[in-house]
Design an enzyme around this catalytic site. Structure first.
Site, PDB file in Angstrom:
ATOM      1  N   GLU A  67      25.853  30.530  49.263  1.00 26.34           N
ATOM      2  CA  GLU A  67      26.605  30.685  48.022  1.00 26.34           C
ATOM      3  C   GLU A  67      26.586  29.457  47.108  1.00 26.34           C
ATOM      4  O   GLU A  67      26.298  29.580  45.927  1.00 26.34           O
ATOM      5  CB  GLU A  67      28.068  31.054  48.297  1.00 26.34           C
ATOM      6  CG  GLU A  67      28.843  31.153  46.994  1.00 26.34           C
ATOM      7  CD  GLU A  67      30.239  31.709  47.128  1.00 26.34           C
ATOM      8  OE1 GLU A  67      30.807  31.686  48.220  1.00 26.34           O
ATOM      9  OE2 GLU A  67      30.739  32.171  46.100  1.00 26.34           O
ATOM     10  N   ASP A  91      28.040  32.106  53.803  1.00 24.57           N
ATOM     11  CA  ASP A  91      29.188  31.800  52.955  1.00 24.57           C
ATOM     12  C   ASP A  91      29.983  30.713  53.683  1.00 24.57           C
ATOM     13  O   ASP A  91      30.622  30.977  54.708  1.00 24.57           O
ATOM     14  CB  ASP A  91      30.053  33.049  52.721  1.00 24.57           C
ATOM     15  CG  ASP A  91      30.996  32.856  51.547  1.00 24.57           C
ATOM     16  OD1 ASP A  91      31.326  31.693  51.257  1.00 24.57           O
ATOM     17  OD2 ASP A  91      31.406  33.857  50.926  1.00 24.57           O
ATOM     18  N   ILE A  93      32.669  28.990  53.008  1.00 28.78           N
ATOM     19  CA  ILE A  93      34.078  29.397  53.118  1.00 28.78           C
ATOM     20  C   ILE A  93      34.205  30.693  52.323  1.00 28.78           C
ATOM     21  O   ILE A  93      34.043  30.685  51.105  1.00 28.78           O
ATOM     22  CB  ILE A  93      35.079  28.369  52.534  1.00 28.78           C
ATOM     23  CG1 ILE A  93      35.020  27.039  53.288  1.00 28.78           C
ATOM     24  CG2 ILE A  93      36.513  28.931  52.604  1.00 28.78           C
ATOM     25  CD1 ILE A  93      36.028  25.979  52.801  1.00 28.78           C
ATOM     26  N   ASP A  94      34.439  31.792  52.994  1.00 25.53           N
ATOM     27  CA  ASP A  94      34.753  33.039  52.289  1.00 25.53           C
ATOM     28  C   ASP A  94      36.277  33.131  52.223  1.00 25.53           C
ATOM     29  O   ASP A  94      36.949  33.057  53.256  1.00 25.53           O
ATOM     30  CB  ASP A  94      34.169  34.244  53.023  1.00 25.53           C
ATOM     31  CG  ASP A  94      34.453  35.533  52.267  1.00 25.53           C
ATOM     32  OD1 ASP A  94      34.259  35.550  51.031  1.00 25.53           O
ATOM     33  OD2 ASP A  94      34.905  36.504  52.900  1.00 25.53           O
ATOM     34  N   THR A  96      37.952  31.287  49.432  1.00 23.26           N
ATOM     35  CA  THR A  96      38.281  29.924  48.972  1.00 23.26           C
ATOM     36  C   THR A  96      39.672  29.851  48.341  1.00 23.26           C
ATOM     37  O   THR A  96      40.395  28.867  48.549  1.00 23.26           O
ATOM     38  CB  THR A  96      37.203  29.437  47.973  1.00 23.26           C
ATOM     39  OG1 THR A  96      35.982  29.303  48.696  1.00 23.26           O
ATOM     40  CG2 THR A  96      37.556  28.098  47.352  1.00 23.26           C
TER      41      THR A  96
HETATM   42  C1  IPD Z   1      35.445  36.095  47.485  1.00 24.77           C
HETATM   43  C2  IPD Z   1      36.253  36.808  48.549  1.00 24.77           C
HETATM   44  C3  IPD Z   1      37.125  37.882  47.911  1.00 24.77           C
HETATM   45  C4  IPD Z   1      36.312  38.879  47.102  1.00 24.77           C
HETATM   46  C5  IPD Z   1      35.480  38.144  46.051  1.00 24.77           C
HETATM   47  C6  IPD Z   1      34.610  37.084  46.719  1.00 24.77           C
HETATM   48  P1  IPD Z   1      34.782  33.521  47.909  1.00 24.77           P
HETATM   49  O1  IPD Z   1      34.586  35.141  48.086  1.00 24.77           O
HETATM   50  O2  IPD Z   1      35.445  37.400  49.514  1.00 24.77           O
HETATM   51  O3  IPD Z   1      37.820  38.605  48.900  1.00 24.77           O
HETATM   52  O4  IPD Z   1      37.205  39.782  46.488  1.00 24.77           O
HETATM   53  O5  IPD Z   1      34.667  39.063  45.362  1.00 24.77           O
HETATM   54  O6  IPD Z   1      33.873  36.400  45.728  1.00 24.77           O
HETATM   55  O7  IPD Z   1      34.513  33.226  46.468  1.00 24.77           O
HETATM   56  O8  IPD Z   1      36.154  33.191  48.319  1.00 24.77           O
HETATM   57  O9  IPD Z   1      33.704  33.004  48.811  1.00 24.77           O
HETATM   58 CA    CA Z   2      32.626  34.934  49.503  1.00 20.14          CA
HETATM   59 CA    CA Z   3      32.561  31.186  49.394  1.00 23.47          CA
END
Ligand code: IPD
Ligand code: CA
Ligand code: CA
Length: 265
Positions: A67, A91, A93-94, A96
């Site tokens: 990412e 990813d 950190i998913d 964030t």
């Molecule tokens: C997000 C999360 C969130 C989702 C967003 C993503 P990130 O990822 O997964 O739940 O609704 O579309 O972008 O930006 O925290 O890696």
């Molecule tokens: Ca994510």
């Molecule tokens: Ca992320």
């Protein structure tokens, strides 16, 4: 080969998670990406650097899509442009926004594809200690215990999840008409803010189903393997098998899949 990759990915997710835990005090050291609600922290970047360094050292002939390195431009085209063989979709950190606010629902997500087919998924939640892992044809597990999707047979009994993609946090968000169609029809709805873990929750039956627009391959690659290996179904809004280059996703226990698609679209 794949059993070694699986073990390596599990240990790597735990190592990155341990690193993230050690840097919780830095979680508000952030900058804006596309808008004020699309954020990245120094810890996202450092977690990504750790993951990439370890993968490149051990598997120099595998490609990586991640990412914070590949976030600009069209992620679906980038995935389509990758060669065959093994590739890693990361990813660091998913979730964030949850991380920044100290909400313990965020994860390191590692998907491995072979010839673009997702074959291994590993998702580690550093604050809860849950390690979700699956390998194609070998089942899905949390901390070594096998998991299965929920039993609910109808949308009326389903607990569902969804969310907003980064560019869709708007007064006329695309997600709102979908939410409006489901309110009062399912048992209830959760928007917990980490697509990877939300998909794990489908895989272990905490959620019955999940839908989302605008996810990127790094949000969904690992979760797709985990849901499928737990007995669930993952498609786009048209019901086509999900391959991470579609902009819509529906992941369910299978039993409510067609009914959910009909009600949502
Ligand atoms: C997000 C999360 C969130 C989702 C967003 C993503 P990130 O990822 O997964 O739940 O609704 O579309 O972008 O930006 O925290 O890696
Ligand atoms: Ca994510
Ligand atoms: Ca992320």
């Amino acid at each position: 080969m794949e059993d070694q990759l699986y073990d390596f990915a599990c240990r790597l997710a735990e190592e990155a998670g341990q690193y993230i835990r050690s840097r919780m005090d830095d979680r508000t050291n952030m900058e804006q990406k596309t808008n004020g609600s699309d954020l990245v922290t120094v810890v996202d970047k450092a977690s990504e650097a750790l993951l990439m360094e370890r993968i490149q050292a051990s598997y120099p002939d595998h490609w990586i899509l991640s990412e914070e390195t590949d976030g600009e431009g069209n992620s679906y085209d980038k995935l389509r442009g990758k060669p065959g063989g093994y590739g890693w979709i990361l990813d660091p950190i998913d979730g964030t926004t949850n991380f920044i606010h100290g909400v313990p629902h965020f994860a390191v997500s590692i998907g491995i594809v072979k010839d673009k087919e997702p074959v291994i998924g590993v998702i580690y939640s550093p604050l809860t200690g849950e390690l979700f892992a699956a390998r194609k044809g070998h089942g899905a597990y949390v901390n070594g215990q096998a998991i299965r999707v929920g039993e609910e047979a109808a949308v009326g009994q389903a607990l569902l999840g969804t969310g907003f993609y980064a560019g869709d946090w708007l007064p006329d968000s695309d997600a709102l008409p979908e939410v409006a169609r489901m309110v009062g029809r399912c048992r209830n709805l959760r928007m917990t803010g980490a697509a990877s873990l939300d998909m794990c929750w489908v895989a272990m039956g905490r959620l019955t189903g999940y839908w989302h627009r605008g996810l990127h391959p790094w949000d969904s690659a690992a979760g797709t393997v985990i849901v499928r290996e737990a007995g669930g179904t993952v498609t786009d809004y048209e019901g086509n098998p999900y391959d991470m280059t579609q902009s819509t996703i529906v992941a369910t226990n299978g039993r409510i899949h067609q009914e959910l698609i009909q009600q949502l679209c």
